[in-house]
Design an enzyme around this catalytic site. Sequence first.
Site, PDB file in Angstrom:
ATOM      1  CG  LEU A 136     -45.139 -33.367  50.662  1.00  0.00           C
ATOM      2  CD1 LEU A 136     -43.773 -34.041  50.490  1.00  0.00           C
ATOM      3  CD2 LEU A 136     -46.245 -34.411  50.622  1.00  0.00           C
ATOM      4  CG  ASP A 137     -49.207 -31.795  56.652  1.00  0.00           C
ATOM      5  OD1 ASP A 137     -49.670 -30.839  55.989  1.00  0.00           O
ATOM      6  OD2 ASP A 137     -49.905 -32.725  57.092  1.00  0.00           O
ATOM      7  NE  ARG A 138     -42.525 -26.754  60.549  1.00  0.00           N
ATOM      8  CZ  ARG A 138     -41.489 -26.006  60.174  1.00  0.00           C
ATOM      9  NH1 ARG A 138     -40.271 -26.519  60.194  1.00  0.00           N
ATOM     10  NH2 ARG A 138     -41.659 -24.766  59.787  1.00  0.00           N
ATOM     11  CB  THR A 140     -45.242 -35.189  55.369  1.00  0.00           C
ATOM     12  OG1 THR A 140     -46.274 -35.376  56.342  1.00  0.00           O
ATOM     13  CG2 THR A 140     -45.432 -36.196  54.252  1.00  0.00           C
ATOM     14  CG  HIS A 233     -53.195 -32.712  59.657  1.00  0.00           C
ATOM     15  ND1 HIS A 233     -53.311 -32.109  60.903  1.00  0.00           N
ATOM     16  CD2 HIS A 233     -52.246 -31.995  58.996  1.00  0.00           C
ATOM     17  CE1 HIS A 233     -52.481 -31.085  60.981  1.00  0.00           C
ATOM     18  NE2 HIS A 233     -51.824 -31.001  59.832  1.00  0.00           N
TER      19      HIS A 233
END
Length: 301
Positions: A136-138, A140, A233
Amino acid sequence: MSNPTFSWRVDEDAPLLLRTFLREKKQVSKRLLAAVKFKGGLLRVNEMEATVRHVVKTGDLVTMVLPPESPSLSLQPEQLLFGIPYEDEHLLVADKPGHMATIPSRDRPGGSLANGVLHYYKQQHLQATFHAVNRLDRGTSGLLIVAKHRYAHDLLSRLQQQGGVKRCYKALVTGVLSEKAGIINAPIGRKPGSIIEREVGPGGKSAITHYKVEAESKTHSLVSLQLETGRTHQIRVHFAYIGHPLVGDGLYGDHDEALAHQALHCDRVALTHPFTDEVLYVEKSLPKEWRPFVEGMHPIH
């Protein structure tokens, strides 16, 4: 703590090479099998040490002992706050806070979920490194699957590549969507001149997002999402593309200071457990930071 150990009875298609049994019947990757052979693991047939060239027969007992694992010296354990809504001997599902990265970076060597998981392993006397199955992205938040040993990581990664790991998301987006459910099918590629930002364009890779509006106010919408593809993204780019960027997503068009990062949350994961064949379903409620936006919404049926 002893190294992870697995045993099976050979019950069909025998005789065959031990290598073939492990690679084809038990989905042991070539890389993992090499680690077992050369980095301190062990193979046994009927309690006797064996090589991959050993011929196994029906009824034989095959045992595989994984080699010891040591984290990279650059990855240091840190006591950090995160939830673990599910755990067994093979995997855990972590609840990653939105401000936390999945893994450290050169600029931010600490404070990541990987650092926190290693500290947790140390407390549990578990000799393992960090094996993220998904990321998971920073910014999220939500559920992230972590394998606790290399064999679990192999099987879970394979399962994910085959579409056997279902992940569902919730997002807060700006505005009111005219279509309350739909599919965004728009290719995504790297934006020229940026190493981070992505954009929709004809030269990009196929990207498909399924969405359904669950609730809305006059200014915002709560959307449930499922990805058919997994581009970098993807959700953020797709909703910016249709004119409804995620709340708090400064990179893709919204600068709402009420949230410090994009309002994206992985709220459900489901899979068939590779070791038990049971269906594993984990769910996590929305972050409390979303309450000011969600409390005034009315549901969409």
